[in-house]
Each structure stands twice: as C-alpha cells, then as structure tokens.
Design a protein around this motif. Structure first.
Motif, PDB file in Angstrom:
ATOM      1  N   ASP A 273       0.848  -1.192   0.000  1.00 40.48           N
ATOM      2  CA  ASP A 273       0.000   0.000   0.000  1.00 40.48           C
ATOM      3  C   ASP A 273       0.887   1.246   0.000  1.00 40.48           C
ATOM      4  O   ASP A 273       0.507   2.302   0.475  1.00 40.48           O
ATOM      5  N   ILE A 274       2.095   1.057  -0.535  1.00 44.53           N
ATOM      6  CA  ILE A 274       3.088   2.121  -0.560  1.00 44.53           C
ATOM      7  C   ILE A 274       4.124   1.753  -1.624  1.00 44.53           C
ATOM      8  O   ILE A 274       4.430   0.580  -1.819  1.00 44.53           O
ATOM      9  N   ASP A 275       4.614   2.746  -2.363  1.00 41.86           N
ATOM     10  CA  ASP A 275       5.675   2.484  -3.336  1.00 41.86           C
ATOM     11  C   ASP A 275       6.965   2.115  -2.598  1.00 41.86           C
ATOM     12  O   ASP A 275       7.293   2.720  -1.570  1.00 41.86           O
ATOM     13  N   THR A 276       7.711   1.159  -3.136  1.00 40.74           N
ATOM     14  CA  THR A 276       8.954   0.757  -2.464  1.00 40.74           C
ATOM     15  C   THR A 276       9.877   0.000  -3.409  1.00 40.74           C
ATOM     16  O   THR A 276       9.432  -0.550  -4.424  1.00 40.74           O
ATOM     17  N   CYS A 277      11.147  -0.031  -3.053  1.00 46.36           N
ATOM     18  CA  CYS A 277      12.107  -0.935  -3.702  1.00 46.36           C
ATOM     19  C   CYS A 277      12.159  -2.236  -2.924  1.00 46.36           C
ATOM     20  O   CYS A 277      11.953  -2.246  -1.707  1.00 46.36           O
ATOM     21  N   ILE A 278      12.452  -3.326  -3.629  1.00 49.21           N
ATOM     22  CA  ILE A 278      12.555  -4.630  -2.957  1.00 49.21           C
ATOM     23  C   ILE A 278      13.908  -5.260  -3.259  1.00 49.21           C
ATOM     24  O   ILE A 278      14.416  -5.173  -4.378  1.00 49.21           O
ATOM     25  N   HIS A 279      14.497  -5.910  -2.259  1.00 55.45           N
ATOM     26  CA  HIS A 279      15.773  -6.594  -2.454  1.00 55.45           C
ATOM     27  C   HIS A 279      15.528  -8.017  -2.944  1.00 55.45           C
ATOM     28  O   HIS A 279      14.388  -8.433  -3.196  1.00 55.45           O
ATOM     29  N   ASP A 280      16.631  -8.785  -3.069  1.00 52.58           N
ATOM     30  CA  ASP A 280      16.505 -10.120  -3.654  1.00 52.58           C
ATOM     31  C   ASP A 280      15.947 -11.153  -2.683  1.00 52.58           C
ATOM     32  O   ASP A 280      15.885 -12.342  -3.016  1.00 52.58           O
ATOM     33  N   GLY A 281      15.512 -10.724  -1.519  1.00 52.10           N
ATOM     34  CA  GLY A 281      14.785 -11.596  -0.601  1.00 52.10           C
ATOM     35  C   GLY A 281      13.289 -11.583  -0.867  1.00 52.10           C
ATOM     36  O   GLY A 281      12.521 -12.213  -0.132  1.00 52.10           O
ATOM     37  N   TRP A 282      12.894 -10.882  -1.946  1.00 50.19           N
ATOM     38  CA  TRP A 282      11.477 -10.800  -2.319  1.00 50.19           C
ATOM     39  C   TRP A 282      11.282 -11.274  -3.754  1.00 50.19           C
ATOM     40  O   TRP A 282      12.119 -11.026  -4.624  1.00 50.19           O
ATOM     41  N   LEU A 283      10.144 -11.906  -4.003  1.00 52.55           N
ATOM     42  CA  LEU A 283       9.689 -12.201  -5.355  1.00 52.55           C
ATOM     43  C   LEU A 283       8.529 -11.268  -5.686  1.00 52.55           C
ATOM     44  O   LEU A 283       7.798 -10.837  -4.798  1.00 52.55           O
ATOM     45  N   ILE A 307       7.717 -24.031   2.053  1.00 56.72           N
ATOM     46  CA  ILE A 307       8.815 -24.058   3.020  1.00 56.72           C
ATOM     47  C   ILE A 307       9.484 -25.436   3.021  1.00 56.72           C
ATOM     48  O   ILE A 307      10.709 -25.542   3.094  1.00 56.72           O
ATOM     49  N   ALA A 308       8.668 -26.470   2.928  1.00 55.13           N
ATOM     50  CA  ALA A 308       9.221 -27.829   2.910  1.00 55.13           C
ATOM     51  C   ALA A 308      10.091 -28.064   1.674  1.00 55.13           C
ATOM     52  O   ALA A 308      11.046 -28.848   1.716  1.00 55.13           O
ATOM     53  N   LEU A 309       9.781 -27.386   0.583  1.00 54.71           N
ATOM     54  CA  LEU A 309      10.553 -27.534  -0.651  1.00 54.71           C
ATOM     55  C   LEU A 309      11.792 -26.648  -0.669  1.00 54.71           C
ATOM     56  O   LEU A 309      12.686 -26.837  -1.498  1.00 54.71           O
ATOM     57  N   GLY A 310      11.828 -25.660   0.222  1.00 55.05           N
ATOM     58  CA  GLY A 310      12.959 -24.739   0.276  1.00 55.05           C
ATOM     59  C   GLY A 310      14.187 -25.396   0.864  1.00 55.05           C
ATOM     60  O   GLY A 310      14.167 -26.509   1.381  1.00 55.05           O
ATOM     61  N   ASN A 311      15.294 -24.678   0.778  1.00 57.06           N
ATOM     62  CA  ASN A 311      16.535 -25.205   1.348  1.00 57.06           C
ATOM     63  C   ASN A 311      17.414 -24.040   1.784  1.00 57.06           C
ATOM     64  O   ASN A 311      17.222 -22.912   1.368  1.00 57.06           O
ATOM     65  N   GLY A 312      18.389 -24.337   2.617  1.00 58.97           N
ATOM     66  CA  GLY A 312      19.300 -23.315   3.099  1.00 58.97           C
ATOM     67  C   GLY A 312      19.945 -23.763   4.390  1.00 58.97           C
ATOM     68  O   GLY A 312      19.293 -24.374   5.236  1.00 58.97           O
ATOM     69  N   ASN A 317      15.475 -21.030   1.974  1.00 56.67           N
ATOM     70  CA  ASN A 317      15.406 -20.166   0.798  1.00 56.67           C
ATOM     71  C   ASN A 317      14.394 -20.724  -0.194  1.00 56.67           C
ATOM     72  O   ASN A 317      14.441 -21.914  -0.530  1.00 56.67           O
ATOM     73  N   LEU A 318      13.515 -19.876  -0.640  1.00 59.18           N
ATOM     74  CA  LEU A 318      12.491 -20.279  -1.595  1.00 59.18           C
ATOM     75  C   LEU A 318      12.953 -19.859  -2.985  1.00 59.18           C
ATOM     76  O   LEU A 318      12.778 -18.712  -3.385  1.00 59.18           O
ATOM     77  N   LYS A 319      13.588 -20.783  -3.696  1.00 59.38           N
ATOM     78  CA  LYS A 319      14.112 -20.463  -5.010  1.00 59.38           C
ATOM     79  C   LYS A 319      12.975 -20.216  -5.993  1.00 59.38           C
ATOM     80  O   LYS A 319      11.903 -20.805  -5.901  1.00 59.38           O
ATOM     81  N   THR A 320      13.249 -19.346  -6.958  1.00 62.68           N
ATOM     82  CA  THR A 320      12.232 -18.988  -7.950  1.00 62.68           C
ATOM     83  C   THR A 320      11.714 -20.220  -8.689  1.00 62.68           C
ATOM     84  O   THR A 320      10.515 -20.341  -8.960  1.00 62.68           O
ATOM     85  N   ASP A 321      12.608 -21.148  -9.008  1.00 60.09           N
ATOM     86  CA  ASP A 321      12.190 -22.343  -9.756  1.00 60.09           C
ATOM     87  C   ASP A 321      11.194 -23.199  -8.979  1.00 60.09           C
ATOM     88  O   ASP A 321      10.352 -23.867  -9.575  1.00 60.09           O
TER      89      ASP A 321
END
Length: 383
Positions: A273-283, A307-312, A317-321
């Motif tokens: 609800d506000i304009d913003t920049c996003i870092h690479d922790g966001w999709l 979350i179960a499919l993520g790794n780190g 980490n929730l990879k884009t793929d």
C-alpha cells in the motif's frame, strides 16, 4: 515527581523452569520467554509449565529484557516468567499508566543495552531508570485511559481484519481446494499446469554493499522485518530508505503490487500500500492470470508446502524455480471474475481498517510524549 523506577515499581526478573516441566496442552501455568511472540498489548501463550520459578500477576506489565529489549505487554492472567522477560508492578499507581510510561522511557532504557551479539538489560538498568511522572494516580489513570482507548480501537481493527481474512480464506478453500461450487470436482474446463505457466515470477535486487545506499530519506526500502511484524495483508509502513543512486540495482514497485518473501521468513505474501524498492529476498509478479487477492490466498494456503521444498543452511530459501514449477490449476475466466468480485470487497474492507490503524498509531505516538511530559493537560478530560 522525579524518581527512579525502583522507588515506584516492583521489578521481578524471569527465570525459566527446566524444560521437562513444559507442555503445550494447557496444563499448568502459562509460561512466557523473551524470545516468544508477545502479540499486541496482551501476550499470547502456547507453552505452559507445571513448575513456577518466577511469577507475574494478572495486570502486571511484562517486558522483554533481551533479544530484543523493550517489547511490552500487560498479562491478563497469572503467569510464569521465563528467562528474557521481567514483570513490573506499580507499588502505588496505575498499571496501564506504567505500560505507557515504559513505552515513553524505552529509548533511555535502550541506551543502557549491552551485549556483543544479543542486547540485554539487567535489573539494575531497569531499577535505576530515572522518570518524571504525575504523582496524582487519578491523573495517571486519565493519561492511560486516553491512550488505551486508541489501542483498544487498534486491537479491534486487528481482530476485524483477522476475521475478514479468515472469511476470504474459507471462500478460497471452498472454491479451489474442496471445489464445493463444482460438485466437489475440478471442472474439466480448467487448465492444469505449473504456476510459471500462468504467472510471471521475478526476483528483487539489491545494490551492494547496501550500507552505502541506506538513507534517512529517499525511496522506501522493504525489509522482511517490515512484513513479519504485521498481521494485515497490506504493508503501509516501511522504516528504511535507499538513495536514488541505488535504483539501478534494485526493483521499484508501485503501491498495489504483490510480493512474496523468499528468504529468512519465506513464503510470506503481502500487498503493498506504498511504493517501495525490494531486495533479492522478495519475489514479485509483473503479470498474472490471477488477481493479487487470489495469489495472496493461494500463497497462504501452500506456504507450508513451499517451506518444505525450500533449502538453506541457516535460513530456508524459496528459489524462484520452486515456485515456477509448483503444480496448479487455472480456473476459467468467468470463475475467477466471480471469485474476485467477492474477495476484493473483503480485501477493500481490510485495507480501510489497516489505513485507519496506521492513522490511530500515529495519533497515539504523537500524544504519548505530550501527555507524559505534561505538555498536554488531561485535567479537563472527562473519561
């Protein structure tokens, strides 16, 4: 009246019982540690103990004393104080006033914070804190009541929004999980594929080193912590900024965009609800066959699976793929249109309450120092 906390307040530091006495069944006494979520104004309990070491009484102000320092609550019930929290009780005064007094003087207390990794304050830090408060307990009560009315409204708005979101989620599950409007079966006219077939999924970016681009003003810079501390689907307050020179290395989104966290606290959807920049922790999702409201509910529903499919090694980490290849159905356009017509009305009401809550918070935060310092006289306020 100028004094030290120890002159007017009984301070009890927490001490955790041994873990074998813990349970989550509701047996025993509610138990709170400093690293647990405090909730809003009243702590929430999911752990209980059958052995009480240090206790707090109903109405006591509860404060975290480490990692992080300064979270405040008022306990509605007698409880066991674990390590990392303390209880505060006025020797002769108003407990609600004590809660707001501690909020007002928290910056001074945080200046006493010590610790190389996790900050903390001890009993001496708290007891020795110097304060200046009205001696008249009736004036204390009026100040507290004035601020409590605002917080009560904020708490009510939060409860209303939670209820509205539950309604929207129930509707989503009815239509797209249980297929109740479609005789309990997926209609043959729906397309089956993966999410990447129907939604464009991209990742944010960050100028590095980020410390060189952070600023007190400029363009909003969305952090994961801006999302984890709120229950609303909408983000309308962002604490940090970056300078314009960082725009080339990041992604700037307009208000109304949907984002999804992909690290630290992954799978958390929010609508800006506000304009913003996003870092690479966001999709983010430049184009989609689904509405933001549909995707928000969809991501909430599948979050555990993601979350179960993520790794780190440290953070999941929730990879884009992972998201692109997640199997899903695309309902027909008319079904999505009918669903959006229902849920968008609900989300509109949630947004209205979220904006009202922000205004109320700003009013409270403006009034707090004026009331505590005596700049605003409450003697003529009839409550």
């Amino acid at each position: 009246m100028k004094c030290k906390i120890e002159d007017i307040v009984e301070v009890t530091m927490g001490q955790s019982p041994k873990s074998q006495y813990y349970n989550s069944e509701g047996n025993g006494v509610p138990f709170l540690q400093g690293n647990r979520t405090f909730g809003f104004k009243r702590p929430t309990f999911d752990t209980y103990t059958t052995l009480v070491t240090k206790s707090a009484k109903a109405g006591d102000v509860i404060m975290s004393v480490r990692a992080p320092v300064g979270d405040l609550n008022i306990t509605p019930v007698d409880m066991c104080l674990g390590r990392g929290v303390c209880s505060l009780r006025m020797k002769n005064g108003n407990q609600e006033f004590l809660y707001y007094m501690m909020k007002y003087y928290m910056p001074q207390l945080l200046n006493k914070e010590s610790g190389t990794v996790f900050g903390s304050v001890n009993r001496n830090d708290i007891s020795g804190l110097e304060v200046d408060i009205p001696e008249d307990t009736d004036e204390q009560r009026k100040i507290a009541r004035y601020l409590t009315m605002i917080d009560d409204k904020i708490e009510l708005n939060t409860a209303i929004n939670n209820n509205l979101e539950q309604q929207a989620m129930a509707l989503f599950k009815s239509w797209f999980i249980d297929y109740e409007p479609f005789d309990g079966q997926v209609p043959t006219t729906w397309k089956y594929g993966v999410l990447g077939d129907f939604v464009e999924i991209k990742r944010g970016g960050s100028p590095r080193p980020i410390q060189n681009f952070l600023s007190d003003s400029g363009v909003h810079w969305l952090k994961i912590s801006d999302a984890t501390g709120i229950s609303s689907p909408f983000i309308n307050e962002i604490k940090e900024y970056i300078i314009e020179a960082g725009l080339k290395k990041t992604v700037h989104l307009k208000s109304g965009s949907l984002v999804l966290s992909n690290s630290a606290t992954p799978g958390l959807p929010k609508i800006l609800d506000i304009d913003t920049c996003i870092h690479d922790g966001w999709l983010y999702f430049p184009s989609s066959k689904f509405s933001n409201e549909y995707l928000y509910l969809y991501f909430k529903h599948i979050r555990k699976n993601l979350i179960a499919l993520g790794n780190g090694s440290v953070f999941t980490n929730l990879k884009t793929d992972i998201l692109k290849n997640y199997p899903t159905y695309l309902p027909t356009e008319d079904v999505l249109k009918k669903f959006d017509g229902l849920v968008q009305l609900i989300f509109s009401m949630i947004l209205s309450k979220t904006r009202e809550t922000k205004r109320l918070s700003e009013i409270r935060d403006t009034l707090l120092p004026k009331l505590m310092s005596g700049e605003l006289d409450v003697s003529d306020i009839d409550l």
